[in-house]
Scaffold this motif. Sequence first.
Motif, PDB file in Angstrom:
ATOM      1  N   ASP A 254     -20.338  -3.997  -8.435  1.00 12.77           N
ATOM      2  CA  ASP A 254     -21.112  -5.076  -7.804  1.00 12.77           C
ATOM      3  C   ASP A 254     -21.300  -6.239  -8.767  1.00 12.77           C
ATOM      4  O   ASP A 254     -21.208  -7.414  -8.367  1.00 12.77           O
ATOM      5  CB  ASP A 254     -22.469  -4.543  -7.342  1.00 12.77           C
ATOM      6  CG  ASP A 254     -22.368  -3.722  -6.066  1.00 12.77           C
ATOM      7  OD1 ASP A 254     -21.427  -3.984  -5.278  1.00 12.77           O
ATOM      8  OD2 ASP A 254     -23.196  -2.826  -5.870  1.00 12.77           O
ATOM      9  N   GLN A 255     -21.551  -5.940 -10.034  1.00  6.48           N
ATOM     10  CA  GLN A 255     -21.740  -7.005 -11.017  1.00  6.48           C
ATOM     11  C   GLN A 255     -20.443  -7.786 -11.210  1.00  6.48           C
ATOM     12  O   GLN A 255     -20.464  -9.022 -11.327  1.00  6.48           O
ATOM     13  CB  GLN A 255     -22.195  -6.411 -12.353  1.00  6.48           C
ATOM     14  CG  GLN A 255     -22.499  -7.455 -13.429  1.00  6.48           C
ATOM     15  CD  GLN A 255     -23.627  -8.373 -13.016  1.00  6.48           C
ATOM     16  OE1 GLN A 255     -24.714  -7.918 -12.638  1.00  6.48           O
ATOM     17  NE2 GLN A 255     -23.398  -9.690 -13.065  1.00  6.48           N
TER      18      GLN A 255
ATOM     19  N   THR B 121     -20.027 -10.108  -8.315  1.00  4.46           N
ATOM     20  CA  THR B 121     -20.964 -11.226  -8.449  1.00  4.46           C
ATOM     21  C   THR B 121     -20.459 -12.245  -9.462  1.00  4.46           C
ATOM     22  O   THR B 121     -20.491 -13.460  -9.230  1.00  4.46           O
ATOM     23  CB  THR B 121     -22.346 -10.701  -8.876  1.00  4.46           C
ATOM     24  OG1 THR B 121     -22.838  -9.811  -7.869  1.00  4.46           O
ATOM     25  CG2 THR B 121     -23.325 -11.844  -9.063  1.00  4.46           C
TER      26      THR B 121
ATOM     27  N   THR C 236     -19.386 -16.184  -8.760  1.00  5.30           N
ATOM     28  CA  THR C 236     -19.967 -17.277  -9.552  1.00  5.30           C
ATOM     29  C   THR C 236     -18.875 -18.134 -10.176  1.00  5.30           C
ATOM     30  O   THR C 236     -18.949 -19.372 -10.173  1.00  5.30           O
ATOM     31  CB  THR C 236     -20.888 -16.708 -10.646  1.00  5.30           C
ATOM     32  OG1 THR C 236     -21.918 -15.936 -10.033  1.00  5.30           O
ATOM     33  CG2 THR C 236     -21.498 -17.827 -11.478  1.00  5.30           C
TER      34      THR C 236
END
Length: 917
Positions: A904-905, A908, A912
């Motif tokens: 998930d990171q 993300t 970004t």
Amino acid sequence: MSLDVPATPTAELSSRLRQLELASSQLDQVHAGRLAAAEYLHGADLAGPHPSTPFAHGAAGADQLLRQLRPVLAALPEGEEGISRPRTGLRIALIAERHLVHTLEGAAELVHLAPTAWQGALDAAPAERPDLLVVAPVQAGRRDAWKGAGDPGTYVRRRITGSIIPAFRGVGIPVVFWGTQESRFYEDWVDVAQQADHVLTVAEELVERYAADCPRARTVEVMRPAVNPLLHSPIGTRPASADLITYAGTWHAKLFPQRREYATALLEGVIRSGRRLLLFDPRSQAATRDDRFSYPRGFTPYLASHVGPKKLIALQRASDAAIALNSTVASQTACSPTALTLQACGTAVLSTYNQGLNSEHPHVHLAQSAEDVASHLETLPLEELRRIQAAGLRTAFLQDHVVDRLHDLASVAEVDARSALPAEPRVLAVAEQVTPALARQLQRQSIGPVELVAWDQAPARAGAVDMLLPVSPGRSYGPEYAADHLAAFAYQSASVTTKLDGPAESADQWAHRRLDGDSAALELTAWWRPEPALLASRERLRAARREFAVYAIDHGEHGPADGVLARSAEPRERDDDVSAVAVEVRRRAEQLGLRLTVIVPVYNNGSHLRHKGFASLRRSALFSQMQVLLIDDGSTDAVTVTTVDELAAEHPNVTAYHFAPGGSGSASRPRNLGIQLTATEYVAYLDPDDEMVCGGLARLVEELDAHPEADLAMGNVLRWSTRRLRIDHHQELREVFGGSDDDAARTLVLPEDSLARWGFRSLRIHAAVIRTSWLQPLDLQMPLGALGQDNYLSQQMLHHARRIRTVDVDVNAYYSEVSGSAVNAISPRYFAKYLPLEQDRVAWLREQGLLEDYRQTRLEGYVVNWYLKKLSLISSEQWREAAEHIAEILALYEDGPWTRPEIDQFLTDLRTAVENG
């Protein structure tokens, strides 16, 4: 039954017991370092000698064996300055250990400093002062002048950092710290590096650390050790004292546990082979007890008295093979300097593992086990030994020459080396008849394309040629031909070199020595910067031969005009005919009674193929029953193409297949074709930069012979990276599928859900021998251009197999840290090449009803521990492109939901990066 035992020992028995007690006591003293091994061995007559000990060679001990070698050593000529590498005009003030002093001597003017005698170098007139000060880690130094300098708190160390370096810098003399030490000793010398204007290190992994810790330094770079032809030279070394093997160095029983473990196997292998072994280490024979430096008892018979550096180098030059031990394992640039200097002596190297040696010096034999070393020495043909030694000479003198290293040093320190070297040597080939075949051979030279002209064009090139190669269409020339001549001009002073005719057995008596020019075939010679008049005509150059002493190199890298070297240079514009090769493969298998096919995919890694993968097969007891398929995936490297063809021409059980030049991007295509071509009962896989070890293939074939119900037999893997790791497939499979050590003879019967029960883990297919009649009908095609395809194939095979055998034997040695290999060259393209693999895997898992099981048990761990771990190694500039490829892979699995927070990171972070442009 009773035995009559005398109440008192007979005189003879009493004498024998006293001998045994004395021998045991003396052996204890040898082990403790209180008695020289040779002193004990002089009277050792209680046991029969091992074939490799000095006793078996007519010597009472190692020292007597050493004395027997005196005539050989006395006959060796001195080393020479290379005609193409004149000494520099540098004046170097030096604080260094003796080995570095000896390496630099003769290549520059050295000003030796001492703690109490250094000011005179600065008191000289400015024009007579040193050009630079070089400081390297030192424990004793020349004449023990720097004894104690290894301790940062001593007076002599404070003289370096508090007096000498500031004084040299104060008069404008640049200070260079050359970090030649092991990484583990970084802290011991970083205080000296912090005082330097320039920091050099042999270990690339220390560059960032030095840069952070040494803000004063204007330069932080890698600079490897060097070889000096005045010391390290092959001149006069053929024929050598062929069965002598030497090692000089301290045992370090506790300091380097990895080195000790690997070195034990290496030395035991030499002993098993019956070769003469001499060990030189004064610390192990010291009169004071110090177990830190004592060789184990089994090696003490081979210890000889300490000899000086010149005599030791003479011994190494006179030996066909010698030993180098690496204290550093996990470095691509830092290795044992001895491994380099031995190659410069024309000596084959036996070594413990080091990443850089494996990557850049595949001709160095890295010890896997005692059995492996013994087999290497026992089966190595003379021709292959000479190839290994020639490769070492090329590598040493074209990459690590001391004069080149000093020019690099001068460039870093921004001083004038006061000698000229051609940036790129200008090489010209000239022939009476310029043919397309000859031109192709010279365009394929490893040093770069060599221009070929006719003799009538040669005079116009007068004064613009560094190396002239007279050639003839009546011969063929291999891709290393020019490199061998160029290297020879770097280690000897004759202006003419020549290759020899004939096999090693006949050529050896003339190799690496001066010849009368009349005896040299003109079309095998090379000329260093010939006078313009010599380029007038072939006849003029031919007549001039008798005016020169000619240095003979060896007999390699040339052949008849219609030989394999010429055929390898022929243009390839299309794939070889598969049907024709298939017919030939089947014919040879039947004719020679071959039983096991080994598929070797090859692409631009010919040196590793010859000296690693293929050499390991040649050592196997099963080699005569193997059919080795060398499938070239369109190599563009001439050395690789030639190597494949040479191996096929030299061995009737080896077949070559070439795809058109260009490559498919992975080993999938050649492996797929290899299975299609297989015509033997069994099949196995091997990558050219890995090895088969320990007789494992033969053991697996025996297992399948004894168990016709089994689809495949699996052994274990040795994985080399920062250490040797044993991957125990035998134990892992038996734990999951019901076998046990108490039931080792049981054939494992796999359930329908075997792959899910296994957890979709990988098995290394290179540790398996597979029944061809089972594998071929499955038609398991590896995805073209994909990476990771071998692990995917192992999953497919485990899913389809119903009965397998496991054997607790090491089969494959996998070198995971080969510089430049596909799996280690991390870039966005690396991740893109996993996309076709995952596309194929998703489709196959869905077809087999296994997709959800894979998602639940394997997928996320694989993404985190493989893809994201590799992504962390990529540069920030390339991160987004690489990350987008990983996102494409994740989308194939329906894009979540993900339970691992790392994924998930990652997503993300990618969103970004995209939003921020």
